[in-house]
Design a protein around this motif. Structure first.
Motif, PDB file in Angstrom:
ATOM      1  N   LYS A 115       0.816  -1.210   0.000  1.00 14.07           N
ATOM      2  CA  LYS A 115       0.000   0.000   0.000  1.00 14.07           C
ATOM      3  C   LYS A 115       0.853   1.265   0.000  1.00 14.07           C
ATOM      4  O   LYS A 115       0.349   2.357  -0.252  1.00 14.07           O
ATOM      5  CB  LYS A 115      -0.933   0.011   1.216  1.00 14.07           C
ATOM      6  CG  LYS A 115      -2.017  -1.053   1.188  1.00 14.07           C
ATOM      7  CD  LYS A 115      -2.888  -0.949   2.433  1.00 14.07           C
ATOM      8  CE  LYS A 115      -4.002  -1.976   2.415  1.00 14.07           C
ATOM      9  NZ  LYS A 115      -4.851  -1.879   3.636  1.00 14.07           N
ATOM     10  N   ALA A 116       2.149   1.119   0.322  1.00 15.49           N
ATOM     11  CA  ALA A 116       3.037   2.286   0.389  1.00 15.49           C
ATOM     12  C   ALA A 116       3.383   2.725  -1.024  1.00 15.49           C
ATOM     13  O   ALA A 116       4.139   2.058  -1.729  1.00 15.49           O
ATOM     14  CB  ALA A 116       4.299   1.940   1.161  1.00 15.49           C
ATOM     15  N   THR A 117       2.836   3.835  -1.436  1.00 17.46           N
ATOM     16  CA  THR A 117       3.016   4.301  -2.816  1.00 17.46           C
ATOM     17  C   THR A 117       3.791   5.609  -2.887  1.00 17.46           C
ATOM     18  O   THR A 117       3.873   6.216  -3.957  1.00 17.46           O
ATOM     19  CB  THR A 117       1.646   4.493  -3.493  1.00 17.46           C
ATOM     20  OG1 THR A 117       0.885   5.467  -2.740  1.00 17.46           O
ATOM     21  CG2 THR A 117       0.869   3.190  -3.535  1.00 17.46           C
ATOM     22  N   TYR A 118       4.386   6.039  -1.757  1.00 20.88           N
ATOM     23  CA  TYR A 118       5.061   7.330  -1.709  1.00 20.88           C
ATOM     24  C   TYR A 118       6.137   7.464  -2.787  1.00 20.88           C
ATOM     25  O   TYR A 118       6.314   8.529  -3.373  1.00 20.88           O
ATOM     26  CB  TYR A 118       5.725   7.537  -0.338  1.00 20.88           C
ATOM     27  CG  TYR A 118       4.807   7.359   0.832  1.00 20.88           C
ATOM     28  CD1 TYR A 118       3.924   8.368   1.200  1.00 20.88           C
ATOM     29  CD2 TYR A 118       4.828   6.191   1.585  1.00 20.88           C
ATOM     30  CE1 TYR A 118       3.075   8.214   2.288  1.00 20.88           C
ATOM     31  CE2 TYR A 118       3.983   6.034   2.669  1.00 20.88           C
ATOM     32  CZ  TYR A 118       3.106   7.040   3.016  1.00 20.88           C
ATOM     33  OH  TYR A 118       2.274   6.880   4.084  1.00 20.88           O
ATOM     34  N   HIS A 119       6.879   6.390  -3.000  1.00 18.75           N
ATOM     35  CA  HIS A 119       8.049   6.486  -3.865  1.00 18.75           C
ATOM     36  C   HIS A 119       7.797   6.058  -5.309  1.00 18.75           C
ATOM     37  O   HIS A 119       8.673   6.177  -6.159  1.00 18.75           O
ATOM     38  CB  HIS A 119       9.190   5.655  -3.296  1.00 18.75           C
ATOM     39  CG  HIS A 119       8.850   4.212  -3.060  1.00 18.75           C
ATOM     40  ND1 HIS A 119       7.585   3.778  -2.785  1.00 18.75           N
ATOM     41  CD2 HIS A 119       9.636   3.112  -3.067  1.00 18.75           C
ATOM     42  CE1 HIS A 119       7.596   2.464  -2.614  1.00 18.75           C
ATOM     43  NE2 HIS A 119       8.820   2.036  -2.786  1.00 18.75           N
ATOM     44  N   LEU A 120       6.611   5.572  -5.614  1.00 19.53           N
ATOM     45  CA  LEU A 120       6.373   5.037  -6.952  1.00 19.53           C
ATOM     46  C   LEU A 120       6.550   6.092  -8.038  1.00 19.53           C
ATOM     47  O   LEU A 120       7.155   5.832  -9.078  1.00 19.53           O
ATOM     48  CB  LEU A 120       4.966   4.433  -7.041  1.00 19.53           C
ATOM     49  CG  LEU A 120       4.713   3.181  -6.196  1.00 19.53           C
ATOM     50  CD1 LEU A 120       3.307   2.664  -6.463  1.00 19.53           C
ATOM     51  CD2 LEU A 120       5.743   2.100  -6.482  1.00 19.53           C
ATOM     52  N   LYS A 121       6.022   7.279  -7.826  1.00 17.60           N
ATOM     53  CA  LYS A 121       6.120   8.333  -8.827  1.00 17.60           C
ATOM     54  C   LYS A 121       7.572   8.736  -9.046  1.00 17.60           C
ATOM     55  O   LYS A 121       8.032   8.883 -10.194  1.00 17.60           O
ATOM     56  CB  LYS A 121       5.297   9.549  -8.409  1.00 17.60           C
ATOM     57  CG  LYS A 121       5.314  10.684  -9.429  1.00 17.60           C
ATOM     58  CD  LYS A 121       4.446  11.859  -8.983  1.00 17.60           C
ATOM     59  CE  LYS A 121       4.493  12.982 -10.004  1.00 17.60           C
ATOM     60  NZ  LYS A 121       3.666  14.144  -9.590  1.00 17.60           N
ATOM     61  N   ARG A 122       8.325   8.913  -7.939  1.00 15.52           N
ATOM     62  CA  ARG A 122       9.725   9.340  -8.061  1.00 15.52           C
ATOM     63  C   ARG A 122      10.554   8.296  -8.784  1.00 15.52           C
ATOM     64  O   ARG A 122      11.357   8.622  -9.660  1.00 15.52           O
ATOM     65  CB  ARG A 122      10.314   9.608  -6.669  1.00 15.52           C
ATOM     66  CG  ARG A 122       9.712  10.811  -5.957  1.00 15.52           C
ATOM     67  CD  ARG A 122      10.464  11.066  -4.653  1.00 15.52           C
ATOM     68  NE  ARG A 122       9.912  12.182  -3.912  1.00 15.52           N
ATOM     69  CZ  ARG A 122       8.981  12.072  -2.980  1.00 15.52           C
ATOM     70  NH1 ARG A 122       8.476  10.881  -2.706  1.00 15.52           N
ATOM     71  NH2 ARG A 122       8.536  13.133  -2.333  1.00 15.52           N
ATOM     72  N   VAL A 123      10.384   7.043  -8.406  1.00 18.02           N
ATOM     73  CA  VAL A 123      11.175   5.981  -9.032  1.00 18.02           C
ATOM     74  C   VAL A 123      10.850   5.886 -10.517  1.00 18.02           C
ATOM     75  O   VAL A 123      11.745   5.711 -11.349  1.00 18.02           O
ATOM     76  CB  VAL A 123      10.923   4.632  -8.335  1.00 18.02           C
ATOM     77  CG1 VAL A 123      11.597   3.503  -9.104  1.00 18.02           C
ATOM     78  CG2 VAL A 123      11.447   4.672  -6.903  1.00 18.02           C
ATOM     79  N   THR A 124       9.584   6.020 -10.869  1.00 20.79           N
ATOM     80  CA  THR A 124       9.196   5.981 -12.275  1.00 20.79           C
ATOM     81  C   THR A 124       9.836   7.122 -13.050  1.00 20.79           C
ATOM     82  O   THR A 124      10.319   6.939 -14.181  1.00 20.79           O
ATOM     83  CB  THR A 124       7.663   6.046 -12.409  1.00 20.79           C
ATOM     84  OG1 THR A 124       7.079   4.953 -11.708  1.00 20.79           O
ATOM     85  CG2 THR A 124       7.250   5.974 -13.871  1.00 20.79           C
ATOM     86  N   GLU A 125       9.869   8.310 -12.454  1.00 20.66           N
ATOM     87  CA  GLU A 125      10.490   9.457 -13.116  1.00 20.66           C
ATOM     88  C   GLU A 125      11.978   9.233 -13.333  1.00 20.66           C
ATOM     89  O   GLU A 125      12.521   9.534 -14.400  1.00 20.66           O
ATOM     90  CB  GLU A 125      10.256  10.719 -12.281  1.00 20.66           C
ATOM     91  CG  GLU A 125       8.797  11.188 -12.287  1.00 20.66           C
ATOM     92  CD  GLU A 125       8.540  12.320 -11.305  1.00 20.66           C
ATOM     93  OE1 GLU A 125       9.447  12.619 -10.501  1.00 20.66           O
ATOM     94  OE2 GLU A 125       7.441  12.888 -11.337  1.00 20.66           O
ATOM     95  N   PHE A 126      12.658   8.705 -12.312  1.00 20.23           N
ATOM     96  CA  PHE A 126      14.085   8.411 -12.456  1.00 20.23           C
ATOM     97  C   PHE A 126      14.304   7.341 -13.515  1.00 20.23           C
ATOM     98  O   PHE A 126      15.237   7.425 -14.320  1.00 20.23           O
ATOM     99  CB  PHE A 126      14.680   7.954 -11.120  1.00 20.23           C
ATOM    100  CG  PHE A 126      14.959   9.069 -10.166  1.00 20.23           C
ATOM    101  CD1 PHE A 126      15.772  10.126 -10.531  1.00 20.23           C
ATOM    102  CD2 PHE A 126      14.428   9.059  -8.894  1.00 20.23           C
ATOM    103  CE1 PHE A 126      16.040  11.157  -9.654  1.00 20.23           C
ATOM    104  CE2 PHE A 126      14.693  10.083  -7.998  1.00 20.23           C
ATOM    105  CZ  PHE A 126      15.492  11.142  -8.376  1.00 20.23           C
ATOM    106  N   ALA A 127      13.466   6.320 -13.516  1.00 21.01           N
ATOM    107  CA  ALA A 127      13.615   5.233 -14.482  1.00 21.01           C
ATOM    108  C   ALA A 127      13.474   5.763 -15.912  1.00 21.01           C
ATOM    109  O   ALA A 127      14.260   5.404 -16.794  1.00 21.01           O
ATOM    110  CB  ALA A 127      12.578   4.146 -14.213  1.00 21.01           C
TER     111      ALA A 127
END
Length: 272
Positions: free
Chosen positions: A10-22
């Protein structure tokens, strides 16, 4: 309170950032047809599934590994492309399977490297897992917050016997110049950095308990605690987590809880 892949998922805090870096770093990757991809420290799989659409559509396989069987079992229970498989495996192993050596064109890892206690063995294994033109993308935080919590718990007499391996814990890349340390360790095993950077970031939530539950979902030590002591253990654990959080008022005048951290991001390739 115990290890919970469902809660961690359920922890989605980092999903957007990681996707942007990827998206940014994948431009440096020279993808080949039918790529074989390895995900190290896959956890419950939500992050891998988030960036899977960024991989070439014709990839041959994605093998996901995690040392915690609970995470692997949860991942394998989720709906996913049949080319994706998860198995229990510790990247720090000293008995790497010959079937995996030289198999992978691309290695990915997010938020696991800071928890490896044997960095050199891990990187040695990664180099052996990559083929001669293998490439990688890693992103992680400088500090291993979960292990830091256990280190603090070890100072409490009652919990010391259950957390002894964390007594002298330090995160290898929690230094003033983590990129230099990373470059040194990569060079030992024939890996060349293409791009690397560090930056400050944070997890933010209006509900403190949501951040606390993020840590609790990764607490695998709690299963060692006698049931009669679990309530007291949970109270002490939460107090230590709370010390890591700061409180600020947002622009819309709402209070929010913040967990600050620094990201390290790297793309690299096999050099020999």
């Amino acid at each position: 309170m115990s290890l919970s892949p469902h809660k961690f998922n359920k922890a989605t805090y980092h999903l957007k950032r990681v996707t942007e870096f990827a998206k940014q770093y994948f431009k440096l990757i020279k993808w080949k047809s039918n790529s074989r991809i390895l995900d190290i420290g896959c956890g419950p799989g939500h992050l891998l599934l988030q960036i899977e659409p960024l991989f070439p559509e014709d990839y041959a396989e994605i093998l996901c590994i995690d040392k915690l069987e609970e995470m692997v079992n949860y991942f394998n229970s989720q709906k996913r492309d049949p080319r994706i498989k998860a198995i229990p495996m510790d990247i720090q192993t000293t008995s790497l399977s010959n079937d995996l050596k030289g198999r992978f064109d691309f290695v990915f890892s997010c938020d696991s490297l800071m928890y490896w206690s044997n960095i050199r063995q891990s990187f040695r294994n990664i180099s052996q897992l990559m083929n001669e033109k293998g490439q990688l993308f890693f992103i992680w935080t400088k500090k291993g917050d979960v292990h830091d919590i256990y280190k603090a718990m070890n100072k409490i007499h009652k919990w010391a016997p259950y957390t002894s391996e964390f007594k002298n814990w330090t995160s290898y890349f929690d230094t003033e110049n983590p990129t230099k340390a990373l470059k040194t360790e990569f060079e030992r095993v024939g890996i060349e950095i293409l791009k690397s950077e560090t930056m400050k970031s944070s997890f933010e939530d209006e509900e403190r308990d949501n951040l606390t539950e993020l840590f609790e979902s990764l607490d695998y030590v709690s299963k060692r605690i006698p049931k009669s002591d679990l309530a007291e253990y949970k109270d002490d654990y939460r107090k230590i987590v709370d010390e890591k959080l700061t409180k600020e008022r947002s622009s819309d005048n709402k209070m929010k809880w913040i967990l600050p951290f620094e990201y390290i991001v790297v793309a690299a390739k096999k050099s020999c």
